[in-house]
Design an enzyme around this catalytic site. Structure first.
Site, PDB file in Angstrom:
ATOM      1  N   ASP A  40      -4.706  63.144  10.572  1.00 12.43           N
ATOM      2  CA  ASP A  40      -3.509  64.063  10.319  1.00 12.43           C
ATOM      3  C   ASP A  40      -2.210  63.240  10.772  1.00 12.43           C
ATOM      4  O   ASP A  40      -1.384  63.545  10.320  1.00 12.43           O
ATOM      5  CB  ASP A  40      -3.528  64.564  12.309  1.00 12.43           C
ATOM      6  CG  ASP A  40      -3.376  63.966  13.094  1.00 12.43           C
ATOM      7  OD1 ASP A  40      -3.986  62.576  13.405  1.00 12.43           O
ATOM      8  OD2 ASP A  40      -2.536  64.087  14.234  1.00 12.43           O
TER       9      ASP A  40
ATOM     10  N   LEU B 169     -12.976  58.657  10.433  1.00 11.21           N
ATOM     11  CA  LEU B 169     -12.478  59.639  11.481  1.00 11.21           C
ATOM     12  C   LEU B 169     -11.850  58.985  12.340  1.00 11.21           C
ATOM     13  O   LEU B 169     -11.984  58.703  13.091  1.00 11.21           O
ATOM     14  CB  LEU B 169     -14.038  60.928  11.525  1.00 11.21           C
ATOM     15  CG  LEU B 169     -14.845  61.200  11.423  1.00 11.21           C
ATOM     16  CD1 LEU B 169     -15.966  61.833  11.401  1.00 11.21           C
ATOM     17  CD2 LEU B 169     -13.905  62.902  10.342  1.00 11.21           C
ATOM     18  N   ASP B 170     -10.444  60.182  12.039  1.00  5.24           N
ATOM     19  CA  ASP B 170      -8.967  59.612  13.366  1.00  5.24           C
ATOM     20  C   ASP B 170      -9.643  60.672  14.556  1.00  5.24           C
ATOM     21  O   ASP B 170     -10.331  61.808  14.165  1.00  5.24           O
ATOM     22  CB  ASP B 170      -7.610  59.721  12.965  1.00  5.24           C
ATOM     23  CG  ASP B 170      -6.432  60.137  13.809  1.00  5.24           C
ATOM     24  OD1 ASP B 170      -7.318  58.885  14.676  1.00  5.24           O
ATOM     25  OD2 ASP B 170      -6.218  61.283  14.094  1.00  5.24           O
ATOM     26  N   VAL B 171      -9.138  60.432  15.864  1.00  2.68           N
ATOM     27  CA  VAL B 171      -9.659  60.960  16.769  1.00  2.68           C
ATOM     28  C   VAL B 171      -8.070  62.274  17.540  1.00  2.68           C
ATOM     29  O   VAL B 171      -9.043  63.063  17.082  1.00  2.68           O
ATOM     30  CB  VAL B 171     -10.139  59.920  18.264  1.00  2.68           C
ATOM     31  CG1 VAL B 171     -10.034  60.744  19.305  1.00  2.68           C
ATOM     32  CG2 VAL B 171     -11.078  59.513  17.795  1.00  2.68           C
TER      33      VAL B 171
ATOM     34  N   THR C  43      -6.971  65.322  14.770  1.00  3.63           N
ATOM     35  CA  THR C  43      -8.482  65.656  13.891  1.00  3.63           C
ATOM     36  C   THR C  43      -9.432  66.206  14.797  1.00  3.63           C
ATOM     37  O   THR C  43      -9.456  67.043  14.335  1.00  3.63           O
ATOM     38  CB  THR C  43      -8.836  63.951  13.045  1.00  3.63           C
ATOM     39  OG1 THR C  43      -7.522  63.182  12.955  1.00  3.63           O
ATOM     40  CG2 THR C  43      -9.682  63.959  12.089  1.00  3.63           C
TER      41      THR C  43
END
Length: 227
Positions: free
Chosen positions: A181, A9-11, A14
């Site tokens: 994203d 997971l990107d931060v 996102t």
């Protein structure tokens, strides 16, 4: 539907609303120097900052240079003599405490953590990212957090993903899904690393043919419809 063991997971953009945090942080810097906050100035900073981050992602400049030069160039465009390091410190102190969750982010991470091994994959400054993940409560759902500053490389570089792979015991790339994203940092990076990708695309943009994600969603909560 393909089964995954690991969700990367990107931060920013996102899980966390970095755009709003950035706006508030730049406003704080401008206020410190007695400069009225305008949309024009916010756009100018964003343009300059984005240019430096693109150069960083391409490996053309380092993190220290990015942080040192972006404010110096910003205020230089305004004809104001400001020490870039001083402005960066003001901005960084604010950003370290700013963790604005995007809708559904916390609930989705809780849901995912009960079913998959979840890891954060993010470009950025380690101190800032760790702090923001802790404040937001997202860190409790992650088995690991991989920040580019610690890795010595960044998305989309293959070296960054190799750094992550070597620290993820649950699966190789074939059992992973990367959610982010950024078409360049996340989706292209994932494709080049052999990972399935999911593009968080809130504005409904059209991706170029050479960068096609396996899945596209408008917001993070829609992951439940995929997994």
């Amino acid at each position: 539907m393909k089964e995954y063991k690991v969700i990367l997971l990107d931060v920013d953009g996102t899980l966390l609303d970095f755009n709003q945090s950035e706006r508030l942080g730049i406003s704080k810097v401008l206020n410190h120097y007695g400069i009225p906050v305008t949309e024009e100035l916010l756009r100018l900073y964003h343009q300059i900052n984005d240019g430096f981050w693109q150069a960083f992602n391409r490996g053309e400049i380092g993190k220290e240079e990015l942080c040192r030069r972006r404010f110096a160039e910003f205020f230089g465009r305004l004809g104001i003599n400001v020490q870039g390091d001083e402005a960066e410190e003001i901005y960084r102190k604010f950003l370290d405490e700013s963790a604005l969750l995007l809708p559904g982010a916390l609930e989705t991470c809780q849901y995912l953590s009960e079913r998959y091994a979840c890891y954060v994959v993010t470009n950025g400054t380690s101190q800032t990212q760790y702090r923001r993940l802790a404040i937001s409560g997202l860190d409790r759902y992650m088995k690991g957090i991989f920040v580019s500053e610690d890795a010595g490389s960044q998305k989309p570089q293959k070296a960054y993903f190799q750094y992550c792979f070597s620290r993820i015991p649950e699966s190789g790339p074939q059992g992973m899904l990367l959610v982010g994203d950024s078409l360049y940092s996340d989706i292209l990076g994932g494709i080049q690393a052999g990972i399935d990708t999911c593009w968080v695309n809130p504005e409904g943009l059209t991706a170029p043919e050479e960068i096609q994600a396996d899945y596209t969603i408008r917001e993070i909560s829609e992951l439940r419809n995929i997994l």
